[in-house]
Write a protein that holds these residues in place. Structure first.
Motif, PDB file in Angstrom:
ATOM      1  N   ILE A   1       0.849  -1.197   0.000  1.00 47.57           N
ATOM      2  CA  ILE A   1       0.000   0.000   0.000  1.00 47.57           C
ATOM      3  C   ILE A   1       0.877   1.237   0.000  1.00 47.57           C
ATOM      4  O   ILE A   1       1.843   1.339   0.753  1.00 47.57           O
ATOM      5  CB  ILE A   1      -0.901   0.033   1.245  1.00 47.57           C
ATOM      6  CG1 ILE A   1      -1.763  -1.213   1.300  1.00 47.57           C
ATOM      7  CG2 ILE A   1      -1.768   1.281   1.234  1.00 47.57           C
ATOM      8  CD1 ILE A   1      -2.500  -1.360   2.599  1.00 47.57           C
TER       9      ILE A   1
ATOM     10  N   VAL B   1      -2.972   0.725  -4.171  1.00 43.09           N
ATOM     11  CA  VAL B   1      -2.675  -0.658  -3.811  1.00 43.09           C
ATOM     12  C   VAL B   1      -1.927  -1.291  -4.969  1.00 43.09           C
ATOM     13  O   VAL B   1      -2.388  -1.250  -6.103  1.00 43.09           O
ATOM     14  CB  VAL B   1      -3.967  -1.442  -3.509  1.00 43.09           C
ATOM     15  CG1 VAL B   1      -3.644  -2.868  -3.148  1.00 43.09           C
ATOM     16  CG2 VAL B   1      -4.751  -0.754  -2.397  1.00 43.09           C
TER      17      VAL B   1
ATOM     18  N   GLU C   1      -9.234   2.021  -0.772  1.00 46.17           N
ATOM     19  CA  GLU C   1      -8.690   2.731  -1.935  1.00 46.17           C
ATOM     20  C   GLU C   1      -9.819   3.370  -2.747  1.00 46.17           C
ATOM     21  O   GLU C   1      -9.737   4.540  -3.131  1.00 46.17           O
ATOM     22  CB  GLU C   1      -7.892   1.756  -2.807  1.00 46.17           C
ATOM     23  CG  GLU C   1      -7.324   2.374  -4.063  1.00 46.17           C
ATOM     24  CD  GLU C   1      -6.626   1.354  -4.939  1.00 46.17           C
ATOM     25  OE1 GLU C   1      -5.635   1.736  -5.589  1.00 46.17           O
ATOM     26  OE2 GLU C   1      -7.059   0.183  -5.005  1.00 46.17           O
TER      27      GLU C   1
END
Length: 65
Positions: free
Chosen positions: A3, A62, A52
């Motif tokens: 991430i 991601v 996200e």
């Protein structure tokens, strides 16, 4: 999965914390998000992708490893 969280872009909405509280948290002083876990397990992938998608500032990315 890895991430990337751009704190300079984050607006502190908290959507990421709601979607994936084991991965994201917010600073007390200004609400800006930070990562608890930069490389979460595969079991958290769905929640992380939701975070996200829910980010109004597009501050979360991601990446597949």
């Amino acid at each position: 999965m890895k991430i990337e969280l751009d704190q300079d872009v984050c607006v502190g909405s908290g959507n990421c914390v709601v979607a994936a509280p084991d991965v994201f948290d917010q600073r007390d002083d200004d609400g800006i998000a930070f990562l608890i876990e930069e490389n979460p397990s595969a079991e958290r992938e769905s929640a992380v992708k939701e975070a996200e998608a829910m980010c109004p500032a597009l501050a979360i990315r991601v990446h597949k490893k």
